[in-house]
Design a protein around this motif. Structure first.
Motif, PDB file in Angstrom:
ATOM      1  N   ALA A 198      12.129  -5.916 -28.385  1.00  0.00           N
ATOM      2  CA  ALA A 198      13.534  -4.989 -27.781  1.00  0.00           C
ATOM      3  C   ALA A 198      13.936  -5.541 -26.166  1.00  0.00           C
ATOM      4  CB  ALA A 198      14.014  -4.161 -28.246  1.00  0.00           C
ATOM      5  N   ASP A 199      12.279  -5.309 -25.833  1.00  0.00           N
ATOM      6  CA  ASP A 199      12.645  -4.815 -24.219  1.00  0.00           C
ATOM      7  C   ASP A 199      12.701  -6.631 -23.911  1.00  0.00           C
ATOM      8  OD1 ASP A 199      11.918  -2.221 -23.757  1.00  0.00           O
ATOM      9  OD2 ASP A 199       9.849  -3.405 -24.813  1.00  0.00           O
ATOM     10  N   THR A 200      12.318  -7.396 -23.763  1.00  0.00           N
ATOM     11  CA  THR A 200      12.499  -8.597 -23.516  1.00  0.00           C
ATOM     12  C   THR A 200      13.302  -9.686 -24.310  1.00  0.00           C
ATOM     13  OG1 THR A 200      10.309  -9.386 -24.152  1.00  0.00           O
ATOM     14  CG2 THR A 200      11.567 -11.539 -24.204  1.00  0.00           C
ATOM     15  N   MET A 201      14.141  -9.298 -25.576  1.00  0.00           N
ATOM     16  CA  MET A 201      14.878  -9.715 -25.553  1.00  0.00           C
ATOM     17  C   MET A 201      17.176  -9.734 -25.392  1.00  0.00           C
ATOM     18  SD  MET A 201      17.252 -11.998 -28.136  1.00  0.00           S
ATOM     19  CE  MET A 201      18.720 -11.996 -28.906  1.00  0.00           C
ATOM     20  N   GLU A 202      16.556  -8.378 -24.954  1.00  0.00           N
ATOM     21  CA  GLU A 202      17.314  -7.243 -23.555  1.00  0.00           C
ATOM     22  C   GLU A 202      18.188  -8.274 -22.236  1.00  0.00           C
ATOM     23  OE1 GLU A 202      18.908  -3.286 -23.713  1.00  0.00           O
ATOM     24  OE2 GLU A 202      16.765  -2.955 -23.036  1.00  0.00           O
ATOM     25  N   VAL A 203      16.795  -8.871 -21.837  1.00  0.00           N
ATOM     26  CA  VAL A 203      16.631  -9.916 -21.307  1.00  0.00           C
ATOM     27  C   VAL A 203      18.176 -10.477 -21.516  1.00  0.00           C
ATOM     28  CG1 VAL A 203      16.179 -11.620 -19.156  1.00  0.00           C
ATOM     29  CG2 VAL A 203      15.174  -9.639 -20.225  1.00  0.00           C
ATOM     30  N   LEU A 204      18.501 -11.100 -22.185  1.00  0.00           N
ATOM     31  CA  LEU A 204      19.108 -11.908 -23.090  1.00  0.00           C
ATOM     32  C   LEU A 204      20.120 -12.072 -23.953  1.00  0.00           C
ATOM     33  CD1 LEU A 204      16.486 -14.189 -24.662  1.00  0.00           C
ATOM     34  CD2 LEU A 204      17.040 -14.647 -22.946  1.00  0.00           C
ATOM     35  N   ALA A 205      20.701 -10.617 -24.027  1.00  0.00           N
ATOM     36  CA  ALA A 205      21.800  -9.509 -25.289  1.00  0.00           C
ATOM     37  C   ALA A 205      21.542  -7.885 -24.623  1.00  0.00           C
ATOM     38  CB  ALA A 205      21.364 -10.617 -26.507  1.00  0.00           C
ATOM     39  N   ARG A 206      22.900  -7.790 -25.882  1.00  0.00           N
ATOM     40  CA  ARG A 206      22.383  -7.141 -25.858  1.00  0.00           C
ATOM     41  C   ARG A 206      21.817  -6.443 -26.866  1.00  0.00           C
ATOM     42  NH1 ARG A 206      27.308  -3.948 -28.695  1.00  0.00           N
ATOM     43  NH2 ARG A 206      26.643  -1.760 -28.982  1.00  0.00           N
ATOM     44  N   VAL A 207      21.068  -4.796 -27.251  1.00  0.00           N
ATOM     45  CA  VAL A 207      19.711  -4.877 -28.474  1.00  0.00           C
ATOM     46  C   VAL A 207      20.642  -3.667 -28.861  1.00  0.00           C
ATOM     47  CG1 VAL A 207      18.125  -6.330 -27.763  1.00  0.00           C
ATOM     48  CG2 VAL A 207      18.134  -3.250 -26.818  1.00  0.00           C
ATOM     49  N   ASP A 208      21.215  -2.480 -28.502  1.00  0.00           N
ATOM     50  CA  ASP A 208      21.623  -1.596 -29.187  1.00  0.00           C
ATOM     51  C   ASP A 208      22.429  -1.871 -29.978  1.00  0.00           C
ATOM     52  OD1 ASP A 208      21.508   1.050 -29.060  1.00  0.00           O
ATOM     53  OD2 ASP A 208      22.474   1.917 -27.008  1.00  0.00           O
ATOM     54  N   LEU A 209      22.704  -1.706 -30.734  1.00  0.00           N
ATOM     55  CA  LEU A 209      23.752  -1.780 -31.555  1.00  0.00           C
ATOM     56  C   LEU A 209      23.690  -1.239 -32.481  1.00  0.00           C
ATOM     57  CD1 LEU A 209      22.824  -4.842 -29.908  1.00  0.00           C
ATOM     58  CD2 LEU A 209      24.091  -6.058 -32.683  1.00  0.00           C
ATOM     59  N   SER A 210      25.080  -0.149 -33.333  1.00  0.00           N
ATOM     60  CA  SER A 210      25.012  -0.286 -34.229  1.00  0.00           C
ATOM     61  C   SER A 210      25.102  -0.569 -35.487  1.00  0.00           C
ATOM     62  CB  SER A 210      26.684   1.348 -33.975  1.00  0.00           C
ATOM     63  OG  SER A 210      27.814  -0.346 -34.304  1.00  0.00           O
TER      64      SER A 210
ATOM     65  N   ILE B 219      18.737  -9.578 -33.728  1.00  0.00           N
ATOM     66  CA  ILE B 219      17.094  -8.550 -32.961  1.00  0.00           C
ATOM     67  C   ILE B 219      17.973  -8.023 -32.278  1.00  0.00           C
ATOM     68  CG2 ILE B 219      15.217  -9.878 -31.579  1.00  0.00           C
ATOM     69  CD1 ILE B 219      15.702 -12.665 -31.387  1.00  0.00           C
ATOM     70  N   THR B 220      17.647  -6.462 -32.442  1.00  0.00           N
ATOM     71  CA  THR B 220      17.819  -5.719 -32.289  1.00  0.00           C
ATOM     72  C   THR B 220      16.722  -4.575 -31.947  1.00  0.00           C
ATOM     73  OG1 THR B 220      18.603  -4.397 -34.164  1.00  0.00           O
ATOM     74  CG2 THR B 220      20.079  -6.158 -33.627  1.00  0.00           C
TER      75      THR B 220
ATOM     76  N   LEU C 169      19.930 -19.158 -31.135  1.00  0.00           N
ATOM     77  CA  LEU C 169      19.577 -18.167 -30.253  1.00  0.00           C
ATOM     78  C   LEU C 169      20.445 -17.895 -29.676  1.00  0.00           C
ATOM     79  CD1 LEU C 169      17.920 -15.777 -29.044  1.00  0.00           C
ATOM     80  CD2 LEU C 169      16.849 -16.904 -27.437  1.00  0.00           C
ATOM     81  N   ASP C 170      21.777 -18.944 -29.075  1.00  0.00           N
ATOM     82  CA  ASP C 170      22.191 -18.370 -28.551  1.00  0.00           C
ATOM     83  C   ASP C 170      23.819 -17.830 -28.814  1.00  0.00           C
ATOM     84  OD1 ASP C 170      21.517 -19.542 -25.982  1.00  0.00           O
ATOM     85  OD2 ASP C 170      22.283 -21.761 -26.688  1.00  0.00           O
ATOM     86  N   GLN C 171      23.781 -18.316 -30.471  1.00  0.00           N
ATOM     87  CA  GLN C 171      25.225 -17.479 -31.516  1.00  0.00           C
ATOM     88  C   GLN C 171      24.507 -16.289 -31.482  1.00  0.00           C
ATOM     89  OE1 GLN C 171      24.902 -19.002 -36.041  1.00  0.00           O
ATOM     90  NE2 GLN C 171      26.805 -18.493 -35.801  1.00  0.00           N
ATOM     91  N   ILE C 172      23.087 -15.777 -31.789  1.00  0.00           N
ATOM     92  CA  ILE C 172      22.981 -15.071 -32.377  1.00  0.00           C
ATOM     93  C   ILE C 172      23.044 -13.790 -30.523  1.00  0.00           C
ATOM     94  CG2 ILE C 172      21.090 -12.962 -32.455  1.00  0.00           C
ATOM     95  CD1 ILE C 172      19.786 -14.975 -33.888  1.00  0.00           C
ATOM     96  N   ALA C 173      23.026 -14.455 -29.486  1.00  0.00           N
ATOM     97  CA  ALA C 173      22.802 -13.819 -28.214  1.00  0.00           C
ATOM     98  C   ALA C 173      24.443 -13.351 -28.312  1.00  0.00           C
ATOM     99  CB  ALA C 173      22.014 -14.922 -26.841  1.00  0.00           C
ATOM    100  N   GLU C 174      25.480 -14.128 -28.476  1.00  0.00           N
ATOM    101  CA  GLU C 174      26.590 -13.633 -27.888  1.00  0.00           C
ATOM    102  C   GLU C 174      27.150 -12.494 -29.214  1.00  0.00           C
ATOM    103  OE1 GLU C 174      30.464 -16.621 -28.156  1.00  0.00           O
ATOM    104  OE2 GLU C 174      28.780 -17.965 -28.930  1.00  0.00           O
ATOM    105  N   ALA C 175      26.819 -12.634 -30.466  1.00  0.00           N
ATOM    106  CA  ALA C 175      27.507 -12.311 -30.935  1.00  0.00           C
ATOM    107  C   ALA C 175      27.008 -10.582 -31.053  1.00  0.00           C
ATOM    108  CB  ALA C 175      27.090 -12.664 -32.274  1.00  0.00           C
ATOM    109  N   GLN C 176      25.746 -10.646 -30.310  1.00  0.00           N
ATOM    110  CA  GLN C 176      24.983  -9.535 -29.939  1.00  0.00           C
ATOM    111  C   GLN C 176      25.928  -8.558 -28.289  1.00  0.00           C
ATOM    112  OE1 GLN C 176      20.906  -9.435 -31.936  1.00  0.00           O
ATOM    113  NE2 GLN C 176      21.169  -8.790 -29.866  1.00  0.00           N
TER     114      GLN C 176
END
Length: 510
Positions: free
Chosen positions: A223-235, A250-251, A410-417
């Motif tokens: 989660a820490d690494t993914m947060e560099v690429l996108a928001r991970v704090d999702l409801s 990846i949240t 991954l780009d699609q997931i990051a944009e959606a998050q």
């Protein structure tokens, strides 16, 4: 003159106090400030009482009382709520709260029994998980429970704790029979395969709603690494939307209240650096079951300085995971992998995200070990697809990576998050650790490299970490850089440099 509610509270001593939100972040602890001349609950009544019960119209929370002598901070008719307490209570400024000494928690008797070495019942673990999820224990009490469990815990108790942790939170369901996931038990710096595996699997068409933890004892979690690429704090609603759109996510699992008791335990495990096999099993499997996973590939890295040191220990852990997963209906495949050195080059959120991008984009400088391990794990997950010919998972995984389909996913997931909330730049404080002699890199100490990365601020400072410039087997000359330390804060950076000076973590053979 009419009598006000405040006057009534003072006159009757009925335990009613007016909520005042105090700008005090007590991290995890629920803390309430009471005036020395508190109108509703005299401080002398709290002698021998460690907690008070604070009740609003929306719930009840136990809190640690602090007595305040400053009337400007909290008045006699007020209860000063720390930020965590106000958030969990859902309290509004000025509303009336009932505050009274808290009755003893029955679950603490179970903790004392565990400290004495007794085996706890399934009902005891159910009650413990509920109290943890409702933040009814203090950090001291949680620490006692963790240490007691580390001393003695049976496989059946691990099963009971896992089941209880799932039941104490929410549980996601999906409209597919096959929901896959991959997890690594950790202990190997830079081993950020999930950010490559999840896009490959989602690009193939399997559902992979990946909820991950933040780092416990490592310089970065998934989660820490993914947060560099996108928001991970999702409801939960946001997470479902991403999965429906992209086939995966990846949240951070803490926001969606999946096994919330585990999040409470992890918050205390982290500073204590406690990660026992039993707690690890309950933590990982409760999260996966709560997320709705039906098929899991588990990576157990083994190495001389990894979390698991030898094959015998790995086999014991493998059997424990298999026992609990089988009893709870989760299909599990365990892979025991080599962890002789860190995976990839970067150790720390920004550096690890850089390596992930390099692999997904097929760059010439991409770490080969990270790429090949991710392909191995992705291939095993793809084998779960009933429409996939047996033995073709690895080939399909490579096709999805090399075609760019995984990078696009991954780009699609990051944009959606959503956009990342953190600064994605590397720390500007830099120090290179040089080879003391010429020779061949014989060994890299995973624990020491991780300790240096954490000392310089990772993962709290995403741009802090260690960039490995020479891996095992490399020939270096005296004065060549072995790795580069990046820091963001001077104090942490200096401490990391000192630690590396005492022990670089590298062994060279002439």
């Amino acid at each position: 003159m009419p009598t006000t509610r405040k006057d009534q509270a003072i006159a009757t001593g009925e335990g009613q106090l007016c909520a005042k939100l105090v700008a005090l972040d007590t991290f995890r602890e629920n803390t309430v400030l009471l005036a020395r001349d508190c109108a509703a609950l005299r401080p002398e009544r709290l002698r021998g009482v460690r907690k008070v019960e604070v009740r609003s119209g929306r719930g009840t929370v136990l809190a640690i009382p602090l007595i305040c002598d400053d009337p400007n901070l909290v008045a006699a008719h007020e209860a000063g709520l720390s930020q965590p307490l106000a958030r969990r209570l859902g309290a509004r400024p000025g509303e009336w709260l009932q505050v009274r000494p808290a009755p003893p928690l029955d679950t603490l008797q179970a903790v004392r029994a565990k400290v004495a070495g007794e085996t706890l019942s399934a009902a005891a673990y159910d009650a413990i998980a509920r109290d943890l999820a409702e933040h009814r224990w203090s950090d001291i009490e949680i620490s006692a429970f963790l240490i007691a469990c580390a001393s003695s815990m049976t496989a059946e108790e691990t099963l009971d704790l896992t089941r209880a942790m799932v039941a104490a939170g929410d549980r996601l369901t999906w409209d597919r029979d096959l929901v896959v996931d991959k997890h690594c038990i950790g202990g190997v710096p830079g081993n950020r395969t999930s950010l490559i595996v999840a896009p490959i699997v989602a690009a193939h068409g399997l559902l992979i709603p990946k909820t991950s933890s933040r780092a416990i004892t490592s310089p970065s979690g998934t989660a820490d690494t993914m947060e560099v690429l996108a928001r991970v704090d999702l409801s939960e609603e946001e997470m479902r939307s991403v999965v429906e759109r992209c086939g995966g996510c990846i949240t951070w699992g803490g926001r969606v209240r999946l096994s919330p008791a585990d999040d409470v335990l992890i918050s205390v495990e982290r500073p204590l650096s406690i990660d026992t096999p039993e707690q690890m099993t309950a933590s990982i499997l409760s999260k996966k079951l709560a997320a709705g996973s039906t098929y899991l590939v588990l990576d157990i890295p083994v190495g001389p300085t990894a979390k698991v040191r030898d094959r015998r220990e790995a086999l014991r852990l493998k059997k424990l995971f298999e026992f609990v997963a089988r009893r709870l209906g989760l299909e599990l495949e365990v892979l025991v992998t080599d962890a002789a050195e860190p995976i990839g080059r970067g150790v720390g959120p920004v550096l690890e995200a850089r390596d992930v991008r390099a692999v997904l984009e097929g760059r010439a400088d991409a770490p080969a070990d990270l790429r090949e391990k991710a392909l191995l794990l992705a291939g095993r997950l793809l084998e779960a697809d009933p429409n996939m010919p047996g033995g073709s998972g690895a080939k399909r995984a490579r096709e999805l990576l090399e075609s760019g389909a995984a990078a696009r996913k991954l780009d699609q997931i990051a944009e959606a998050q959503g956009p990342s909330p953190v600064d994605g730049r590397l720390g500007g404080l830099i120090h290179e650790v040089l080879a003391p002699t010429s020779g061949r890199v014989e060994r890299i100490d995973c624990l020491q490299i991780a300790a240096i990365a954490r000392r310089c601020g990772a993962p709290s400072d995403p741009g802090a970490g260690v960039d490995l410039l020479a891996k095992t087997g490399a020939q270096v000359r005296k004065g060549d850089p072995l790795y580069r330390i990046h820091g963001c804060e001077a104090l942490d950076f200096g401490s990391a440099v000192d630690l590396a000076g005492d022990n670089s973590g590298y062994e060279l053979a002439s």
